[in-house]
Design an enzyme around this catalytic site. Structure first.
Site, mmCIF file in Angstrom:
data_model
loop_
_atom_site.group_PDB
_atom_site.id
_atom_site.type_symbol
_atom_site.label_atom_id
_atom_site.label_comp_id
_atom_site.label_asym_id
_atom_site.label_seq_id
_atom_site.Cartn_x
_atom_site.Cartn_y
_atom_site.Cartn_z
ATOM 1 N N TYR A 149 -13.892 10.513 -1.371
ATOM 2 C CA TYR A 149 -13.277 10.161 -2.512
ATOM 3 C C TYR A 149 -13.336 11.092 -3.614
ATOM 4 O O TYR A 149 -12.336 11.008 -4.475
ATOM 5 C CB TYR A 149 -13.421 8.609 -2.814
ATOM 6 N N CYS B 91 -19.226 -1.452 1.421
ATOM 7 C CA CYS B 91 -18.348 -0.237 1.757
ATOM 8 C C CYS B 91 -19.188 0.547 2.884
ATOM 9 O O CYS B 91 -20.444 0.726 3.197
ATOM 10 C CB CYS B 91 -17.976 0.628 0.469
ATOM 11 N N ARG C 83 0.869 -1.196 -0.227
ATOM 12 C CA ARG C 83 -0.040 -0.031 -0.078
ATOM 13 C C ARG C 83 0.792 1.120 -0.061
ATOM 14 O O ARG C 83 0.546 2.061 -0.699
ATOM 15 C CB ARG C 83 -0.995 -0.047 1.291
ATOM 16 N N HIS D 40 -16.434 4.368 -3.965
ATOM 17 C CA HIS D 40 -15.655 5.297 -3.823
ATOM 18 C C HIS D 40 -15.814 6.475 -4.805
ATOM 19 O O HIS D 40 -14.954 7.173 -4.894
ATOM 20 C CB HIS D 40 -14.184 4.852 -3.641
ATOM 21 N N ASN E 139 -10.876 -3.845 -0.911
ATOM 22 C CA ASN E 139 -10.774 -2.719 -1.883
ATOM 23 C C ASN E 139 -9.917 -3.223 -3.386
ATOM 24 O O ASN E 139 -8.895 -4.181 -2.771
ATOM 25 C CB ASN E 139 -10.175 -1.528 -1.248
#
Length: 428
Positions: free
Chosen positions: A250, A166, A92, A196, A146
């Site tokens: 987002y 979500c 990540r 998102h 995700n």
């Protein structure tokens, strides 16, 4: 009412105590007899399992916690929750770092970083889903991994009994309820978009949770609490007022892309912050006296995840007294006519009797429709790249993404993505 067996793949996650706490508190809605935590990281798995047992014991919940190092742990499960992170926080951190070198936002679910995560994740999830199907073809797969939209689309295209989840919608529901001084169950959202990439186009205040209609209160929320809402989603109040809707956090990556890039270059990645929080959480979890989720877990993210999961599972499996309206990620079919039928959208759906039926949507404003269609096309290309591989497919997905879109930039990002993820790409 039969008690259920649930499996959590990625059970060694620091998120897991949030889930366990929800299962314990909401036992009347979702009766659970066994929870299997599945994770190859043995040290973390036993740590999380120990805390999970203490949380259940403190609240007098009779469920048994077991562990498994492989997906064999899904055997006989009524539902399987996916919350895995292929490559961990180290991967990540890279997703959130190398795109910045090319002037693009570094983020784990959108842009080039989101594509990298999809490429690592989709093949692993599809393998897990096949194991679930062999173990119990009637089991539901709930995906919280995700990028949820792309992963859920992969699962549905492969014929799995799956739905994506979500916490953005339930987060807005809770916040709006606090603003209005009402119970969350009386708030219903007109939530629209892709995972998102969503907007709250309306907020209905119900007289009772099972009511079919109520009072539209979004204008009141924006008039009375606009500044707080804008601060929460980190967008200018003037933009929120102009749109007349509440975008998810987002959307900031799209509406203020260059501002965000500058911020990320200055402060570093969210992954580094999360990794530090995780280290502190694991130290807390190791304390045998701890028998509840610590406050620090709220800073990890995933607020209300457990409550959303319990509501969804209860509706899918027919337990509790759920009203059956859930915001989920599911197949479009003909709900949004400007998208392909197999696109995955995030909208309210009626979930009951093992059926997920998205509710009809009023026409979508061009300002939102254009971006939804653009990102959905990228997601289709991203899924092709994740399933079939090849540099050309990765390049196509990046060229199609509205946060990339330029030939030279897509070329650079493609090479960097492959270089940073070669160990996870069988075709590279």
């Amino acid at each position: 009412m039969p008690a259920l067996k649930l499996a959590i793949v990625g059970g060694g996650s620091t998120y897991t105590p949030e889930l366990i706490d929800g299962f314990a508190r909401l036992r009347d809605t979702l009766p659970v007899r066994e929870l299997v935590l599945v994770d190859p990281a043995a040290d973390r798995l036993e740590l999380i399992a120990g805390l999970a047992r203490r949380i259940l014991a403190r609240q007098g919940h009779p469920a048994r916690i077991t562990t498994a190092a492989s997906v064999s742990g899904v055997e006989d499960a009524d539902a399987v929750l996916l919350q895995l992170r292929v490559g961990g926080q180290a991967a990540r951190n890279e997703d959130e770092t190398w795109p910045l070198d090319c002037g693009c936002v570094g983020q784990e679910t959108t842009g080039a970083g989101g594509l990298a995560k999809a490429l690592r994740t989709v093949p692993v999830v599809l393998d897990i889903a096949e194991a679930v199907r062999r173990a119990n073809p009637d089991a539901w797969i709930i995906d919280f991994t995700n990028p949820v939209g792309i992963v859920t689309r992969a699962l549905l295209n492969a014929g799995h009994r799956a739905v994506g989840l979500c916490n953005v919608a339930i987060g807005f529901q809770r916040k709006f309820a606090r603003h209005l001084g009402v119970e969350p169950e009386l708030i219903r959202l007109d939530h629209l978009g892709l995972n998102h990439l969503t907007w709250e186009r309306g907020v209905t205040l119900l007289d009772r949770p099972d009511a079919t209609d109520g009072q539209e209160v979004l204008p009141k929320l924006l008039a009375d609490f606009g500044a707080e809402i804008a601060e929460d989603i980190r967008l200018p109040l003037s933009l929120v007022q102009h749109l007349g809707v509440v975008p998810s956090y987002y959307l900031r990556y799209f509406y203020q892309h260059d501002v965000v890039v500058d911020e990320l270059r200055a402060k570093g990645s969210r992954a580094a912050e999360v990794a530090a929080i995780e280290r502190r959480l694991l130290d807390l979890y190791a304390d045998p006296r701890l028998d509840s989720k610590p406050e620090l877990l709220e800073k990890r993210g995933g607020a209300y995840y457990s409550e959303a999961a319990v509501q969804l599972l209860a509706a899918l499996l027919g337990t509790g007294s759920s009203t059956g309206i859930q915001v989920v990620n599911t197949r479009n079919d003909d709900i949004l006519p400007f998208l392909p039928e197999d696109a995955v959208i995030e909208v309210p759906a009626r979930v009951e009797g093992g059926v997920v039926q998205p509710l009809p949507q009023r026409p979508v404003e061009p300002l939102f429709e254009g971006l939804i269609a653009h990102v959905s096309a990228y997601e289709e290309l991203a899924l092709r790249a994740a399933v079939d591989g090849s540099r050309d497919r990765v390049f196509d997905a990046l060229l199609a993404h509205p946060l990339v879109g330029q030939f030279d930039r897509a070329e650079q990002l493609t090479d960097r993505l492959i270089a940073h993820n070669r160990a996870y790409l069988s075709w590279a």
